[in-house]
Design a protein around this motif. Structure first.
Motif, PDB file in Angstrom:
ATOM      1  N   GLU A  58       4.381  43.654 -15.342  1.00 53.22           N
ATOM      2  CA  GLU A  58       3.270  42.941 -14.737  1.00 53.22           C
ATOM      3  C   GLU A  58       2.468  43.897 -13.858  1.00 53.22           C
ATOM      4  O   GLU A  58       3.034  44.745 -13.164  1.00 53.22           O
TER       5      GLU A  58
ATOM      6  N   ARG B 147      12.479  47.290 -16.040  1.00 56.30           N
ATOM      7  CA  ARG B 147      12.825  45.890 -15.820  1.00 56.30           C
ATOM      8  C   ARG B 147      14.170  45.557 -16.459  1.00 56.30           C
ATOM      9  O   ARG B 147      14.401  45.839 -17.621  1.00 56.30           O
TER      10      ARG B 147
ATOM     11  N   GLU C  52       8.002  41.480  -3.512  1.00 60.06           N
ATOM     12  CA  GLU C  52       9.365  40.958  -3.362  1.00 60.06           C
ATOM     13  C   GLU C  52       9.726  39.953  -4.448  1.00 60.06           C
ATOM     14  O   GLU C  52      10.902  39.707  -4.688  1.00 60.06           O
ATOM     15  N   ARG C  53       8.724  39.368  -5.099  1.00 60.02           N
ATOM     16  CA  ARG C  53       8.983  38.290  -6.052  1.00 60.02           C
ATOM     17  C   ARG C  53       8.728  38.649  -7.512  1.00 60.02           C
ATOM     18  O   ARG C  53       9.066  37.888  -8.395  1.00 60.02           O
ATOM     19  N   VAL C  54       8.108  39.789  -7.755  1.00 63.37           N
ATOM     20  CA  VAL C  54       7.854  40.212  -9.126  1.00 63.37           C
ATOM     21  C   VAL C  54       9.138  40.810  -9.694  1.00 63.37           C
ATOM     22  O   VAL C  54       9.792  41.617  -9.038  1.00 63.37           O
ATOM     23  N   ASP C  55       9.449  40.424 -10.922  1.00 65.78           N
ATOM     24  CA  ASP C  55      10.652  40.940 -11.581  1.00 65.78           C
ATOM     25  C   ASP C  55      10.582  42.448 -11.745  1.00 65.78           C
ATOM     26  O   ASP C  55       9.519  43.017 -11.949  1.00 65.78           O
ATOM     27  N   GLY C  56      11.724  43.094 -11.684  1.00 67.49           N
ATOM     28  CA  GLY C  56      11.827  44.509 -11.990  1.00 67.49           C
ATOM     29  C   GLY C  56      11.653  45.434 -10.812  1.00 67.49           C
ATOM     30  O   GLY C  56      11.462  46.623 -10.997  1.00 67.49           O
ATOM     31  N   ASP C  57      11.690  44.939  -9.595  1.00 68.69           N
ATOM     32  CA  ASP C  57      11.597  45.782  -8.401  1.00 68.69           C
ATOM     33  C   ASP C  57      10.395  46.726  -8.476  1.00 68.69           C
ATOM     34  O   ASP C  57      10.541  47.945  -8.509  1.00 68.69           O
TER      35      ASP C  57
ATOM     36  N   GLU D  79       7.611  49.323 -16.342  1.00 68.53           N
ATOM     37  CA  GLU D  79       7.811  48.874 -14.962  1.00 68.53           C
ATOM     38  C   GLU D  79       6.616  48.065 -14.477  1.00 68.53           C
ATOM     39  O   GLU D  79       5.471  48.380 -14.814  1.00 68.53           O
ATOM     40  N   SER D  80       6.883  47.065 -13.679  1.00 68.65           N
ATOM     41  CA  SER D  80       5.811  46.292 -13.054  1.00 68.65           C
ATOM     42  C   SER D  80       5.266  47.061 -11.861  1.00 68.65           C
ATOM     43  O   SER D  80       5.947  47.904 -11.277  1.00 68.65           O
TER      44      SER D  80
ATOM     45  N   TYR E 155       4.125  31.178  -7.066  1.00 73.93           N
ATOM     46  CA  TYR E 155       5.513  31.075  -7.564  1.00 73.93           C
ATOM     47  C   TYR E 155       6.051  29.685  -7.550  1.00 73.93           C
ATOM     48  O   TYR E 155       5.879  28.793  -7.087  1.00 73.93           O
TER      49      TYR E 155
ATOM     50  N   ASP F 175      15.364  42.661 -17.219  1.00 74.39           N
ATOM     51  CA  ASP F 175      15.359  41.578 -18.196  1.00 74.39           C
ATOM     52  C   ASP F 175      14.685  41.960 -19.508  1.00 74.39           C
ATOM     53  O   ASP F 175      14.645  41.173 -20.445  1.00 74.39           O
TER      54      ASP F 175
END
Length: 174
Positions: free
Chosen positions: A11, A4, A32-37, A80-81, A174, A6
């Motif tokens: 997650e 991630r 598509e909306r979770v941080d960290g690809d 990583e998420s 979201y 940030d």
């Protein structure tokens, strides 16, 4: 995939529900909306990796979920998420996911996808290029076997169009 950007907590999002309800559509929208690809890990893909000719037995189910959790743990350990997509019909699998997130200090979210049965029947019949080989008989079997969700979760109705479902996911999460 890299860690991630940030530096925040990873997650683990579990997208569960019966075969044919549109879990993957919801999971992809969340991804598509979770941080960290994050990676999207699907039990349908994992099943194909570990079982040659699926019979949807309890032994297969254990093998598939053991491998799914192993893959998710590897990613969470790297910070990583991960979004996972599977029926999670057993409460013990949902609890195992919650514990896995806690073990890696990851945020945990459970999302249940639901859909009108007539729509499910049509979608399963129309499948042509899908990793899932669950037919309507598997849907009916899993409907009988799906253990109630007793902890908090977000429920997404995927009975409408893809655009409507995506909007419901965004509004709810979201």
């Amino acid at each position: 995939m890299s860690a991630r950007a940030d530096g925040g907590r990873p997650e683990l999002v579990v997208v569960c529900g019966l075969p044919g309800v549109g879990k993957t559509t919801v999971a992809e929208t969340i991804r598509e909306r979770v941080d960290g690809d994050p990676d999207l890990l699907r039990t349908d893909i994992v099943r194909g990796d570990v079982v040659d000719d699926p019979d949807y037995t309890e032994a297969e189910l254990r093998r598939v979920y053991d491998e799914l959790f192993s893959r998710a743990a590897t990613r969470l350990a790297r910070g990583e998420s991960v979004v996972v997509d599977g029926t999670f019909k057993r409460a013990m699998h949902r609890e195992r996911a919650r514990d896995l997130a806690a073990d890696h200090d990851a945020r945990f979210r459970l999302v249940r996808v639901e859909c009108d049965e007539d729509v499910v029947r049509e979608r399963i019949a129309a499948r042509t290029d899908d990793a899932s080989d669950a037919d309507f008989d598997v849907y009916k079997l899993y409907k009988e076997e799906f253990e109630p969700i007793e902890d908090s979760c977000t429920v997404i109705d995927n009975s409408g169009s893809t655009a409507q479902t995506r909007e419901r996911v965004i509004d709810a999460l979201y």
